[in-house]
Design a protein around this motif. Structure first.
Motif, short mmCIF file in Angstrom:
data_model
loop_
_atom_site.label_atom_id
_atom_site.label_comp_id
_atom_site.label_asym_id
_atom_site.label_seq_id
_atom_site.Cartn_x
_atom_site.Cartn_y
_atom_site.Cartn_z
N THR A 43 0.79 -1.19 -0.14
CA THR A 43 0.07 0.07 -0.16
C THR A 43 0.80 1.31 0.08
N ILE A 44 1.88 1.36 0.89
CA ILE A 44 2.94 2.22 0.87
C ILE A 44 3.40 2.74 -0.35
N GLY A 45 3.53 1.61 -1.11
CA GLY A 45 4.35 1.75 -2.52
C GLY A 45 3.60 2.26 -3.56
N THR A 46 2.26 2.28 -3.28
CA THR A 46 1.35 2.86 -4.49
C THR A 46 0.98 4.24 -4.23
N VAL A 47 1.55 5.08 -3.06
CA VAL A 47 1.04 6.29 -2.91
C VAL A 47 2.36 7.23 -3.17
N ALA A 48 1.96 8.52 -3.22
CA ALA A 48 3.04 9.46 -3.73
C ALA A 48 4.05 9.53 -2.58
N PRO A 49 5.19 9.74 -2.91
CA PRO A 49 6.34 9.91 -2.11
C PRO A 49 6.10 10.80 -0.93
N THR A 61 2.71 9.29 6.02
CA THR A 61 1.26 9.59 6.49
C THR A 61 0.73 8.07 6.41
N VAL A 62 0.89 7.45 5.47
CA VAL A 62 0.45 6.00 5.37
C VAL A 62 1.23 4.80 6.31
N GLN A 63 2.23 4.99 6.33
CA GLN A 63 3.37 4.36 7.26
C GLN A 63 2.98 4.62 8.72
N VAL A 91 -5.87 7.87 6.61
CA VAL A 91 -5.16 7.22 5.44
C VAL A 91 -6.03 7.19 4.24
N ARG A 92 -7.18 6.93 4.34
CA ARG A 92 -8.10 6.86 3.15
C ARG A 92 -8.04 8.10 2.30
#
Length: 119
Positions: free
Chosen positions: A64-70, A75-77, A112-113
């Motif tokens: 999931t973390i790999g799919t979001v912008a750097p 935030t996701v982590q 996160v959503r």
């Protein structure tokens, strides 16, 4: 009929099924269209699977973390860390602990959503 000679033992097959279920439930939670009244039942089903197989959630988190912008990865982590650590959550299935996990899921979704919907 030789049932014991296959390389996939029944327990390995069950682990794979539980793994798939955990991934599916998590994917449902992240859907923007998920009805609010489904969040608690999904969290209740998801928590024992996470307790039984925490590595699956680690893999889901990494993916999931790999799919979001750097810029959004922190935030996701942080959201995944809170999911398993906020509110004094322990890896046990007591009623109080299940309630803590439900609260953590709501916190996770709130944080996160929206980030995941941007991608």
């Amino acid at each position: 009929s030789s049932s014991s000679s296959s390389s996939s033992s029944p327990s390995a097959d069950n682990v794979r099924k539980l793994d798939g279920m955990q991934r599916y439930l998590f994917k449902m939670l992240l859907q923007d269209s998920l009805a609010k009244e489904l969040v608690d039942p999904i969290a209740d089903a998801l928590f024992p699977l996470i307790v039984a197989s925490p590595n699956t959630l680690n893999d889901v988190a990494r993916t999931t973390i790999g799919t979001v912008a750097p810029a959004d990865r922190d935030t996701v982590q942080r959201g995944f860390k809170q999911l398993l650590n906020a509110n004094g959550l322990k890896r046990e299935l007591s009623p109080d602990n299940r309630a803590r996990f439900r609260a953590n899921v709501l916190l996770f979704l709130a944080n996160v959503r929206s980030v995941l919907q941007k991608k």
